[in-house]
Design a protein around this motif. Structure first.
Motif, PDB file in Angstrom:
ATOM      1  N   ARG A   2       0.843  -1.186   0.000  1.00 33.04           N
ATOM      2  CA  ARG A   2       0.000   0.000   0.000  1.00 33.04           C
ATOM      3  C   ARG A   2       0.884   1.243   0.000  1.00 33.04           C
ATOM      4  NH1 ARG A   2      -5.273  -1.802   1.958  1.00 33.04           N
ATOM      5  NH2 ARG A   2      -5.941   0.355   1.966  1.00 33.04           N
ATOM      6  N   THR A   3       0.469   2.259  -0.721  1.00 33.29           N
ATOM      7  CA  THR A   3       1.276   3.470  -0.808  1.00 33.29           C
ATOM      8  C   THR A   3       0.697   4.611   0.018  1.00 33.29           C
ATOM      9  OG1 THR A   3       0.074   4.128  -2.799  1.00 33.29           O
ATOM     10  CG2 THR A   3       2.130   2.879  -3.102  1.00 33.29           C
ATOM     11  N   HIS A   4      -0.509   4.435   0.611  1.00 34.07           N
ATOM     12  CA  HIS A   4      -1.051   5.484   1.463  1.00 34.07           C
ATOM     13  C   HIS A   4      -0.999   5.015   2.913  1.00 34.07           C
ATOM     14  CE1 HIS A   4      -4.479   2.817   0.604  1.00 34.07           C
ATOM     15  NE2 HIS A   4      -4.934   3.179   1.780  1.00 34.07           N
ATOM     16  N   GLY A   5      -1.324   5.927   3.801  1.00 35.67           N
ATOM     17  CA  GLY A   5      -1.209   5.597   5.218  1.00 35.67           C
ATOM     18  C   GLY A   5       0.221   5.738   5.699  1.00 35.67           C
ATOM     19  N   TRP A   6       0.599   4.873   6.637  1.00 35.55           N
ATOM     20  CA  TRP A   6       1.955   4.874   7.178  1.00 35.55           C
ATOM     21  C   TRP A   6       2.339   6.254   7.739  1.00 35.55           C
ATOM     22  CZ3 TRP A   6       4.040   0.176   7.769  1.00 35.55           C
ATOM     23  CH2 TRP A   6       3.604  -0.852   6.917  1.00 35.55           C
ATOM     24  N   SER A   7       1.349   6.937   8.335  1.00 37.91           N
ATOM     25  CA  SER A   7       1.571   8.257   8.931  1.00 37.91           C
ATOM     26  C   SER A   7       2.185   9.237   7.935  1.00 37.91           C
ATOM     27  CB  SER A   7       2.465   8.132  10.170  1.00 37.91           C
ATOM     28  OG  SER A   7       1.846   7.320  11.149  1.00 37.91           O
ATOM     29  N   GLY A   8       1.856   9.060   6.658  1.00 30.72           N
ATOM     30  CA  GLY A   8       2.299  10.000   5.644  1.00 30.72           C
ATOM     31  C   GLY A   8       3.611   9.670   4.974  1.00 30.72           C
ATOM     32  N   THR A   9       4.314   8.643   5.460  1.00 31.12           N
ATOM     33  CA  THR A   9       5.595   8.268   4.865  1.00 31.12           C
ATOM     34  C   THR A   9       5.579   6.781   4.548  1.00 31.12           C
ATOM     35  OG1 THR A   9       6.717   9.942   6.204  1.00 31.12           O
ATOM     36  CG2 THR A   9       8.105   8.309   5.115  1.00 31.12           C
ATOM     37  N   ALA A  10       5.316   6.451   3.302  1.00 30.80           N
ATOM     38  CA  ALA A  10       5.207   5.050   2.911  1.00 30.80           C
ATOM     39  C   ALA A  10       6.579   4.386   2.889  1.00 30.80           C
ATOM     40  CB  ALA A  10       4.567   4.939   1.532  1.00 30.80           C
ATOM     41  N   PRO A  11       6.653   3.106   3.273  1.00 38.86           N
ATOM     42  CA  PRO A  11       7.931   2.382   3.187  1.00 38.86           C
ATOM     43  C   PRO A  11       8.348   2.193   1.737  1.00 38.86           C
ATOM     44  CG  PRO A  11       6.135   0.890   3.747  1.00 38.86           C
ATOM     45  CD  PRO A  11       5.571   2.271   3.818  1.00 38.86           C
ATOM     46  N   ALA A  12       9.639   2.061   1.518  1.00 33.04           N
ATOM     47  CA  ALA A  12      10.165   1.922   0.162  1.00 33.04           C
ATOM     48  C   ALA A  12       9.785   0.591  -0.464  1.00 33.04           C
ATOM     49  CB  ALA A  12      11.677   2.083   0.173  1.00 33.04           C
ATOM     50  N   ASP A  13       9.677  -0.460   0.350  1.00 34.84           N
ATOM     51  CA  ASP A  13       9.370  -1.792  -0.166  1.00 34.84           C
ATOM     52  C   ASP A  13       8.811  -2.644   0.963  1.00 34.84           C
ATOM     53  OD1 ASP A  13      11.613  -2.456   1.393  1.00 34.84           O
ATOM     54  OD2 ASP A  13      12.951  -2.335  -0.338  1.00 34.84           O
ATOM     55  N   ASP A  14       8.521  -3.905   0.646  1.00 34.87           N
ATOM     56  CA  ASP A  14       7.942  -4.799   1.652  1.00 34.87           C
ATOM     57  C   ASP A  14       8.906  -5.083   2.798  1.00 34.87           C
ATOM     58  OD1 ASP A  14       5.524  -4.980   0.381  1.00 34.87           O
ATOM     59  OD2 ASP A  14       5.988  -6.846  -0.679  1.00 34.87           O
ATOM     60  N   VAL A  15      10.197  -5.107   2.504  1.00 33.59           N
ATOM     61  CA  VAL A  15      11.183  -5.346   3.565  1.00 33.59           C
ATOM     62  C   VAL A  15      11.099  -4.248   4.614  1.00 33.59           C
ATOM     63  CG1 VAL A  15      13.641  -5.497   4.104  1.00 33.59           C
ATOM     64  CG2 VAL A  15      12.744  -6.634   2.058  1.00 33.59           C
ATOM     65  N   GLU A  16      11.029  -3.008   4.161  1.00 32.51           N
ATOM     66  CA  GLU A  16      10.922  -1.895   5.106  1.00 32.51           C
ATOM     67  C   GLU A  16       9.580  -1.926   5.826  1.00 32.51           C
ATOM     68  OE1 GLU A  16      10.891   3.007   5.272  1.00 32.51           O
ATOM     69  OE2 GLU A  16      11.635   1.994   3.465  1.00 32.51           O
ATOM     70  N   ALA A  17       8.529  -2.326   5.125  1.00 36.10           N
ATOM     71  CA  ALA A  17       7.215  -2.417   5.756  1.00 36.10           C
ATOM     72  C   ALA A  17       7.233  -3.419   6.903  1.00 36.10           C
ATOM     73  CB  ALA A  17       6.165  -2.809   4.715  1.00 36.10           C
ATOM     74  N   VAL A  18       7.829  -4.574   6.663  1.00 34.71           N
ATOM     75  CA  VAL A  18       7.923  -5.595   7.709  1.00 34.71           C
ATOM     76  C   VAL A  18       8.734  -5.074   8.894  1.00 34.71           C
ATOM     77  CG1 VAL A  18       8.911  -7.847   8.275  1.00 34.71           C
ATOM     78  CG2 VAL A  18       7.590  -7.561   6.172  1.00 34.71           C
ATOM     79  N   GLU A  19       9.839  -4.379   8.610  1.00 32.01           N
ATOM     80  CA  GLU A  19      10.672  -3.858   9.685  1.00 32.01           C
ATOM     81  C   GLU A  19       9.908  -2.831  10.520  1.00 32.01           C
ATOM     82  OE1 GLU A  19      13.285  -3.392  12.449  1.00 32.01           O
ATOM     83  OE2 GLU A  19      13.446  -4.948  10.894  1.00 32.01           O
ATOM     84  N   ARG A  20       9.121  -2.011   9.873  1.00 29.01           N
ATOM     85  CA  ARG A  20       8.327  -1.034  10.620  1.00 29.01           C
ATOM     86  C   ARG A  20       7.293  -1.719  11.504  1.00 29.01           C
ATOM     87  NH1 ARG A  20       6.677   4.296   7.134  1.00 29.01           N
ATOM     88  NH2 ARG A  20       8.631   4.594   5.985  1.00 29.01           N
ATOM     89  N   ILE A  21       6.686  -2.772  10.969  1.00 28.00           N
ATOM     90  CA  ILE A  21       5.698  -3.515  11.764  1.00 28.00           C
ATOM     91  C   ILE A  21       6.376  -4.166  12.966  1.00 28.00           C
ATOM     92  CG2 ILE A  21       4.096  -5.458  11.753  1.00 28.00           C
ATOM     93  CD1 ILE A  21       3.579  -4.819   8.772  1.00 28.00           C
ATOM     94  N   LEU A  22       7.543  -4.764  12.762  1.00 29.63           N
ATOM     95  CA  LEU A  22       8.272  -5.382  13.868  1.00 29.63           C
ATOM     96  C   LEU A  22       8.684  -4.334  14.904  1.00 29.63           C
ATOM     97  CD1 LEU A  22      10.552  -7.919  11.945  1.00 29.63           C
ATOM     98  CD2 LEU A  22       8.533  -8.441  13.324  1.00 29.63           C
ATOM     99  N   THR A  23       9.082  -3.150  14.441  1.00 27.42           N
ATOM    100  CA  THR A  23       9.452  -2.073  15.363  1.00 27.42           C
ATOM    101  C   THR A  23       8.248  -1.659  16.204  1.00 27.42           C
ATOM    102  OG1 THR A  23      11.179  -1.245  13.894  1.00 27.42           O
ATOM    103  CG2 THR A  23      10.318   0.293  15.524  1.00 27.42           C
TER     104      THR A  23
END
Length: 205
Positions: A2-23
């Protein structure tokens, strides 16, 4: 992704998305232990629950993934602690004792090995999560397992044996609970003979 949400700053890829979720999961665990919800994680990230579910099917899976990621530090500390022990039996005794002693100090290790919502044993002591973690412990021992006559199949069985022992102490630590030299003497007497006679009855300093 998804490119929206994420408090206005979307992750670059799925790897970063997973890392943000783990954080976000790590922050939730620090706040209240393992009793977080997917809605809580989504709210912290500024995304919908469906976005979090794309990467983790449920809260238990996210909790396990977070615990596994964080226990890497414990494995490094354990390897340093056991660095001078080359005798297989002594290494196993100290590895079990040290792991049990660290459970109360390491929230992620406790989540992985304590029976409960996301414990490695909640799905059985022979679950893939528990066995993989246990094999990681053995691989950090300063022991030449081949020279000790223990091959891959034997190591898998040894992992299971160690995890069953840890599980039994977690469920019922004894009355009074064994600690320190008393715990190590007990393990040396009853566990070490299954691997081979240790070179000394107590743990390395």
């Amino acid at each position: 992704m998804r490119t929206h949400g994420w408090s206005g700053t979307a992750p670059a890829d799925d790897v970063e998305a997973v890392e943000r979720i783990l954080t976000a999961a790590r922050s939730a665990i620090e706040r209240r232990g393992g009793e977080f919800t997917m809605a809580e994680i989504a709210r912290d990230l500024g995304v919908t629950r469906q976005t979090v579910y794309r990467y983790f099917p449920n809260a238990d899976a996210l909790l396990r993934a977070t615990a596994i990621a964080e226990t890497g530090r414990f494995l490094d500390v354990l390897a340093e602690h056991l660095a001078g022990i080359r005798d297989p039996a002594r290494a196993v005794v100290e590895g079990i004792a040290y792991t049990l002693e660290r459970l109360s100090e390491d929230p992620y290790l406790s989540l992985l090995l304590t029976p409960g919502r996301a414990g490695g044993f909640s799905a059985g002591v022979t679950s893939d999560t528990a066995l993989t973690f246990g094999r990681s412990i053995l691989e950090r021992f300063a022991v030449d397992w081949t020279q000790a006559g223990i091959g891959d199949a034997g190591l898998d069985e040894l992992v299971e044996h160690m995890l069953r022992i840890v599980q039994s102490f977690v469920i019922d630590p004894g009355r009074p609970p064994r600690r320190g030299p008393d715990l190590r003497d007990y393990l040396t007497k009853w566990v070490a003979p299954a691997i081979g006679a240790p070179t000394a009855p107590s743990a390395a300093d």
